[in-house]
Design a protein around this motif. Structure first.
Motif, PDB file in Angstrom:
ATOM      1  N   HIS A 195     118.239  -6.689   3.174  1.00 17.42           N
ATOM      2  CA  HIS A 195     118.004  -5.837   4.143  1.00 17.42           C
ATOM      3  C   HIS A 195     119.373  -5.018   4.397  1.00 17.42           C
ATOM      4  O   HIS A 195     118.989  -3.846   4.340  1.00 17.42           O
ATOM      5  CB  HIS A 195     117.430  -6.606   5.420  1.00 17.42           C
ATOM      6  N   PHE A 205     123.389   0.888  11.774  1.00 22.60           N
ATOM      7  CA  PHE A 205     122.367   0.667  12.689  1.00 22.60           C
ATOM      8  C   PHE A 205     121.959   1.724  13.710  1.00 22.60           C
ATOM      9  O   PHE A 205     120.776   1.909  13.716  1.00 22.60           O
ATOM     10  CB  PHE A 205     122.383  -0.826  13.165  1.00 22.60           C
ATOM     11  N   PHE A 231     113.352   4.431   6.579  1.00 19.68           N
ATOM     12  CA  PHE A 231     113.608   3.205   7.349  1.00 19.68           C
ATOM     13  C   PHE A 231     112.262   2.403   7.639  1.00 19.68           C
ATOM     14  O   PHE A 231     112.258   1.220   7.211  1.00 19.68           O
ATOM     15  CB  PHE A 231     114.174   3.592   8.636  1.00 19.68           C
ATOM     16  N   HIS A 244     120.171  -0.814   3.308  1.00 14.69           N
ATOM     17  CA  HIS A 244     120.547  -0.034   4.303  1.00 14.69           C
ATOM     18  C   HIS A 244     121.715   0.816   3.790  1.00 14.69           C
ATOM     19  O   HIS A 244     121.861   2.153   3.813  1.00 14.69           O
ATOM     20  CB  HIS A 244     120.777  -0.539   5.709  1.00 14.69           C
ATOM     21  N   HIS A 273     111.614  -6.377  14.790  1.00 11.74           N
ATOM     22  CA  HIS A 273     111.352  -5.110  13.749  1.00 11.74           C
ATOM     23  C   HIS A 273     109.859  -4.895  13.629  1.00 11.74           C
ATOM     24  O   HIS A 273     109.198  -3.879  13.557  1.00 11.74           O
ATOM     25  CB  HIS A 273     112.061  -5.306  12.528  1.00 11.74           C
ATOM     26  N   HIS A 311     115.832   1.864  17.955  1.00 12.55           N
ATOM     27  CA  HIS A 311     116.299   1.074  17.234  1.00 12.55           C
ATOM     28  C   HIS A 311     118.104   1.146  17.604  1.00 12.55           C
ATOM     29  O   HIS A 311     118.663  -0.021  17.750  1.00 12.55           O
ATOM     30  CB  HIS A 311     116.203   1.526  15.724  1.00 12.55           C
ATOM     31  N   ILE A 359     119.547  -7.213  18.651  1.00 14.06           N
ATOM     32  CA  ILE A 359     118.203  -7.979  18.156  1.00 14.06           C
ATOM     33  C   ILE A 359     118.770  -8.297  16.440  1.00 14.06           C
ATOM     34  O   ILE A 359     117.870  -8.846  15.869  1.00 14.06           O
ATOM     35  CB  ILE A 359     117.063  -7.381  18.289  1.00 14.06           C
ATOM     36  N   HIS A 360     119.907  -7.834  16.010  1.00 18.42           N
ATOM     37  CA  HIS A 360     120.159  -8.088  14.646  1.00 18.42           C
ATOM     38  C   HIS A 360     120.906  -9.470  14.629  1.00 18.42           C
ATOM     39  O   HIS A 360     121.453  -9.786  15.548  1.00 18.42           O
ATOM     40  CB  HIS A 360     121.045  -7.069  14.065  1.00 18.42           C
ATOM     41  N   HIS A 395     110.992   0.695   4.495  1.00 20.61           N
ATOM     42  CA  HIS A 395     111.890  -0.523   4.308  1.00 20.61           C
ATOM     43  C   HIS A 395     111.505  -1.795   5.042  1.00 20.61           C
ATOM     44  O   HIS A 395     111.445  -2.784   4.689  1.00 20.61           O
ATOM     45  CB  HIS A 395     113.664  -0.016   4.695  1.00 20.61           C
ATOM     46  N   HIS A 396     111.372  -1.361   6.227  1.00 25.00           N
ATOM     47  CA  HIS A 396     111.076  -2.288   7.322  1.00 25.00           C
ATOM     48  C   HIS A 396     109.640  -2.816   6.992  1.00 25.00           C
ATOM     49  O   HIS A 396     109.348  -4.346   7.285  1.00 25.00           O
ATOM     50  CB  HIS A 396     111.204  -2.166   8.703  1.00 25.00           C
TER      51      HIS A 396
HETATM   52 CU1  C2O Z   1     117.334  -2.992  12.829  1.00 22.87          CU
HETATM   53 CU2  C2O Z   1     116.689  -2.619   9.059  1.00 22.87          CU
HETATM   54  O1  C2O Z   1     117.664  -2.865  10.881  1.00 22.87           O
END
Ligand code: C2O
Length: 348
Positions: free
Chosen positions: A245, A266, A275, A249, A124, A95, A114-115, A278-279
């Motif tokens: 999201h 991040f 984490f 965090h 993700h 990540h 990638i965010h 959450h995802h």
């Molecule tokens: Cu890549 Cu919740 O972040």
């Protein structure tokens, strides 16, 4: 650029990178992934792999057998050496690599991140898919499924109890946000100061905005189209990526750390076992949004569909996986337990 050029990381390029606040970080694998052979992603065989059912974490808290098994899987993962790509720290560092831009793109020297774009949901999904399969294999249970932190539903609006025990403990959390504190899905550094019931009602209303009224078009929900090349990074997240999201965090990470590490930054977020739950909920909400829309619910752009990444599977093999591979969760052999989405009818 030729039209066949799609976004993907150049595995020969891992380099030191920077946190959101420009702190130098280093999260590259000990051995270059470009020196490993890779295989192309294959769907699990439906005749041997049963469907893994992801359930709400606050419900699974009461299932002591499940909580103990998951706790043990994380403990084993944490005990693996850093050389082992299945180890917890390597999982977390994947990540870090993709959020700080530790790889360059395959066909340009631009960083691969990638965010804050339409890469957010599929990347993700891939990450936690492999993580879930690795956990299952470490405890010899191929039905193991990641619970989801159901923070969009009033019963799930607190840190699930399981994350307070054993190998799930992360000391780098905001201690004032541990249970019974209710989450603020739109947290912005300041405590909102609402009572628990008012905060829950606020959260439900906010979810309606992010999932429905502000997410009427795919680009609003998915984030902007990020394409290969120097000027490709678009930097405009979808509604849910932005909040809840990012906000959760930040809410979870420690107020005593400069970037609210772990969850708040991040580069360090995936070091906290919460984490992944959450995802898991983010991944569920992507499915819910697609069902609510029924058509025009996925970008038909081949630049997006062909974009690929590399992850290690439960056998430590490097796997090349394309976005088009992860758009049907049934083919990936998992599903989400049905839960009510109370925000659906919460039009203010
Ligand atoms: Cu890549 Cu919740 O972040």
């Amino acid at each position: 650029k030729p039209s066949h050029v799609v976004l993907s990381p150049n595995l020969t390029t891992c380099h030191p990178s920077f946190s959101d606040d420009n702190k130098p970080v280093y999260c590259c694998p000990p051995k270059r992934e470009s020196e490993e052979p890779f295989i192309d992603f294959q769907f699990p065989d439906p005749s041997t792999q049963s469907i893994r059912v992801r359930r709400p974490a606050h419900v699974m808290d009461k299932d002591k057998v499940f909580a103990a098994k998951y706790n043990k899987a994380i403990a084993i993962m944490k005990s693996l050496p850093y050389d082992d790509p299945r180890s917890f720290r390597r999982q977390a560092d994947i990540h870090c690599i993709f959020c700080t831009g530790a790889y360059n793109q395959q066909h340009s020297n631009s960083l691969m991140k990638i965010h804050r774009s339409w890469m957010f949901f599929p990347w993700h999904r891939m990450m936690i898919y492999f993580h879930e399969r690795i956990l299952g294999s470490l405890v010899g249970d191929d039905t193991f499924a990641l619970p989801f932190w159901n923070w969009d539903s009033p019963e799930g609006m607190h840190v699930p109890d399981m994350f307070l025990n054993g190998s799930f403990v992360d000391t780098e959390r905001d201690s004032s946000h541990l249970p019974p504190q209710v989450v603020d899905v739109n947290f912005d550094e300041q405590e909102r100061g609402l009572g628990y019931e008012e905060q829950k009602a606020y959260n439900v209303g906010f979810m309606y905005t992010q999932m429905i009224s502000a997410a009427k078009k795919p680009e609003l929900f998915m984030g902007c189209p990020y394409k290969a090349g120097g000027d490709g990074y678009c930097n405009s997240p979808g509604t849910v990526e932005d909040a809840p999201h990012n906000t959760l965090h930040y809410w979870m990470g420690s107020n005593l750390n400069p970037e609210r590490e772990n969850m708040g930054a991040f580069y360090s977020a995936a070091r906290d076992p919460i984490f992944y739950s959450h995802h898991s909920n983010i991944d569920r909400l992507w499915e819910v949004w697609r069902e609510l829309r029924s058509s025009n619910n996925v970008p038909e752009d081949s630049d997006w569909l062909e974009t690929h990444f590399f992850f290690h599977n439960e056998k430590s093999q490097l796997v090349r996986v394309k976005i088009r591979d992860v758009l049907d969760v049934t083919k990936l052999r998992y599903t989400f337990d049905w839960v009510e989405n109370p925000w659906i009818n919460a039009r203010p």
